[in-house]
Scaffold this active site. Structure first.
Site, PDB file in Angstrom:
ATOM      1  N   ARG A  93      -0.193  -9.467  13.214  1.00 23.00           N
ATOM      2  CA  ARG A  93      -0.826  -8.395  12.427  1.00 23.00           C
ATOM      3  C   ARG A  93      -1.646  -8.973  11.271  1.00 23.00           C
ATOM      4  NH1 ARG A  93       4.270  -5.146  10.987  1.00 23.00           N
ATOM      5  NH2 ARG A  93       2.919  -3.808   9.767  1.00 23.00           N
TER       6      ARG A  93
ATOM      7  N   ARG B 189      11.862  -6.155   5.588  1.00 19.92           N
ATOM      8  CA  ARG B 189      11.739  -4.715   5.281  1.00 19.92           C
ATOM      9  C   ARG B 189      12.648  -3.877   6.185  1.00 19.92           C
ATOM     10  NH1 ARG B 189       5.778  -2.324   5.017  1.00 19.92           N
ATOM     11  NH2 ARG B 189       5.622  -2.937   7.208  1.00 19.92           N
TER      12      ARG B 189
ATOM     13  N   LYS C 201       0.840  -1.213   0.000  1.00 20.48           N
ATOM     14  CA  LYS C 201       0.000   0.000   0.000  1.00 20.48           C
ATOM     15  C   LYS C 201       0.876   1.265   0.000  1.00 20.48           C
ATOM     16  CE  LYS C 201      -2.176  -1.109   3.903  1.00 20.48           C
ATOM     17  NZ  LYS C 201      -1.599  -2.418   4.284  1.00 20.48           N
TER      18      LYS C 201
ATOM     19  N   ARG D  78      11.394  -1.840  11.638  1.00 20.98           N
ATOM     20  CA  ARG D  78      10.324  -1.343  12.512  1.00 20.98           C
ATOM     21  C   ARG D  78      10.101  -2.324  13.667  1.00 20.98           C
ATOM     22  NH1 ARG D  78       5.254   0.038   8.683  1.00 20.98           N
ATOM     23  NH2 ARG D  78       4.184  -1.016  10.364  1.00 20.98           N
TER      24      ARG D  78
ATOM     25  N   ARG E 217      -9.595   0.267   9.095  1.00 17.07           N
ATOM     26  CA  ARG E 217      -9.172  -1.105   9.366  1.00 17.07           C
ATOM     27  C   ARG E 217     -10.255  -1.890  10.106  1.00 17.07           C
ATOM     28  NH1 ARG E 217      -3.201   0.249   9.284  1.00 17.07           N
ATOM     29  NH2 ARG E 217      -2.079  -1.721   9.297  1.00 17.07           N
TER      30      ARG E 217
HETATM   31  P1  AMP Z   1       0.884   0.317   9.282  1.00 22.52           P
HETATM   32  O1  AMP Z   1       2.009   1.282   9.218  1.00 22.52           O
HETATM   33  O2  AMP Z   1      -0.296   0.734   8.439  1.00 22.52           O
HETATM   34  O3  AMP Z   1       1.316  -1.102   9.021  1.00 22.52           O
HETATM   35  O4  AMP Z   1       0.333   0.355  10.787  1.00 22.52           O
HETATM   36  C1  AMP Z   1       1.179  -0.005  11.863  1.00 22.52           C
HETATM   37  C2  AMP Z   1       0.327  -0.187  13.117  1.00 22.52           C
HETATM   38  O5  AMP Z   1      -0.324   1.052  13.444  1.00 22.52           O
HETATM   39  C3  AMP Z   1      -0.794  -1.207  13.014  1.00 22.52           C
HETATM   40  O6  AMP Z   1      -0.359  -2.531  13.226  1.00 22.52           O
HETATM   41  C4  AMP Z   1      -1.727  -0.709  14.127  1.00 22.52           C
HETATM   42  O7  AMP Z   1      -1.227  -1.052  15.395  1.00 22.52           O
HETATM   43  C5  AMP Z   1      -1.617   0.809  13.992  1.00 22.52           C
HETATM   44  N1  AMP Z   1      -2.620   1.331  13.045  1.00 22.52           N
HETATM   45  C6  AMP Z   1      -2.393   1.906  11.838  1.00 22.52           C
HETATM   46  N2  AMP Z   1      -3.540   2.259  11.252  1.00 22.52           N
HETATM   47  C7  AMP Z   1      -4.542   1.896  12.104  1.00 22.52           C
HETATM   48  C8  AMP Z   1      -5.956   1.976  12.056  1.00 22.52           C
HETATM   49  N3  AMP Z   1      -6.599   2.478  10.988  1.00 22.52           N
HETATM   50  N4  AMP Z   1      -6.653   1.501  13.128  1.00 22.52           N
HETATM   51  C9  AMP Z   1      -6.020   0.995  14.195  1.00 22.52           C
HETATM   52  N5  AMP Z   1      -4.695   0.860  14.286  1.00 22.52           N
HETATM   53  C10 AMP Z   1      -3.946   1.313  13.261  1.00 22.52           C
END
Ligand code: AMP
Length: 219
Positions: free
Chosen positions: A174, A130, A13, A163, A91
């Site tokens: 996740r 990554r 994404k 990360r 999400r």
């Molecule tokens: P990402 O960078 O999109 O992979 O997000 C990393 C982490 O941030 C996720 O595993 C969640 O813990 C949190 N997170 C990101 N976006 C959301 C969302 N829309 N709702 C809840 N938690 C989120």
């Protein structure tokens, strides 16, 4: 034009969002990036979000939805040509409903949802390899897209890190959270007739081409 990028962690994404931003008039609202920014700045929100993120859980909706509107309302022009990319949001079904409602209140709508179809094995391999730049956010992969110098960003020369939530164990959690809470959104948007599916196993350039072709067909 408001577009949601929907797919499991590691689907590509963020990579597609970066390519769209390079080539078009587009802005990205990436909730994960907003949380990480708050964590590095040790804000209240960052401190609250960190525990959930480190475990691979979702941050509660009440901490997430408002910050999306803060970011959205700061975008100056939202005409038909400007693309707003929602990356990693919504999400959950409740977040999707809050997004629909807030869009309606603003006289806007979600125009398209781009769903990334990718096999689970590929996701784990992609995420655990990554590496991310601490300064500019550029991403690399130890095998598929290694930096010229190990541990150093090709773009800005700063340090690359893994990360905290990209370890193999957290990645599996996740993906489980995605399957149990987020995947239902595929049908939610299919029912609205705005879901567009792309093959996320392909290379970033192929994904971008497929995105352009499919978006061109409908707009
Ligand atoms: P990402 O960078 O999109 O992979 O997000 C990393 C982490 O941030 C996720 O595993 C969640 O813990 C949190 N997170 C990101 N976006 C959301 C969302 N829309 N709702 C809840 N938690 C989120």
């Amino acid at each position: 034009m408001n577009i949601i990028l929907l797919g499991p962690p590691g689907a590509g994404k963020g990579t597609l969002a970066n390519k769209i931003k390079e080539e078009k008039d587009a802005v990205q609202i990436a909730t994960g990036d907003i949380f990480r920014y708050n964590i590095s700045n040790e804000t209240d929100l960052g401190l609250k979000a960190k525990a959930y993120m480190d475990r691979g859980d979702l941050v509660p909706d009440e901490l997430t939805v408002d910050l999306v509107w803060d970011a959205f309302d700061k975008i100056d022009s939202k005409d038909d040509k400007k693309i707003v990319l929602f990356d990693g949001f919504p999400r959950t079904i409740d977040q999707a409903k809050a997004l629909d409602l807030g869009m309606k209140e603003r006289g806007q709508k979600i125009d398209q949802v781009v769903y990334f179809d990718v096999d689970e094995d590929i996701l784990v391999e992609r995420i655990s390899g990554r590496r991310v730049c601490t300064n500019c956010g550029a991403t690399f992969h130890v095998k598929n897209n290694p930096p010229k110098v190990e541990g150093v960003c090709d773009v800005c020369g700063e340090k690359l890190i893994q990360r905290d939530d990209d370890t193999e164990k957290t990645v599996e959690k996740r993906i489980h959270v995605y399957n149990s809470q987020t995947a239902v959104l595929i049908d939610y948007y299919k029912d609205q007739g705005i879901l567009l599916s792309i093959d996320g196993t392909n290379s970033p350039d192929e994904v971008f081409d497929e995105f352009n072709d499919k978006l061109g067909e409908i707009s």
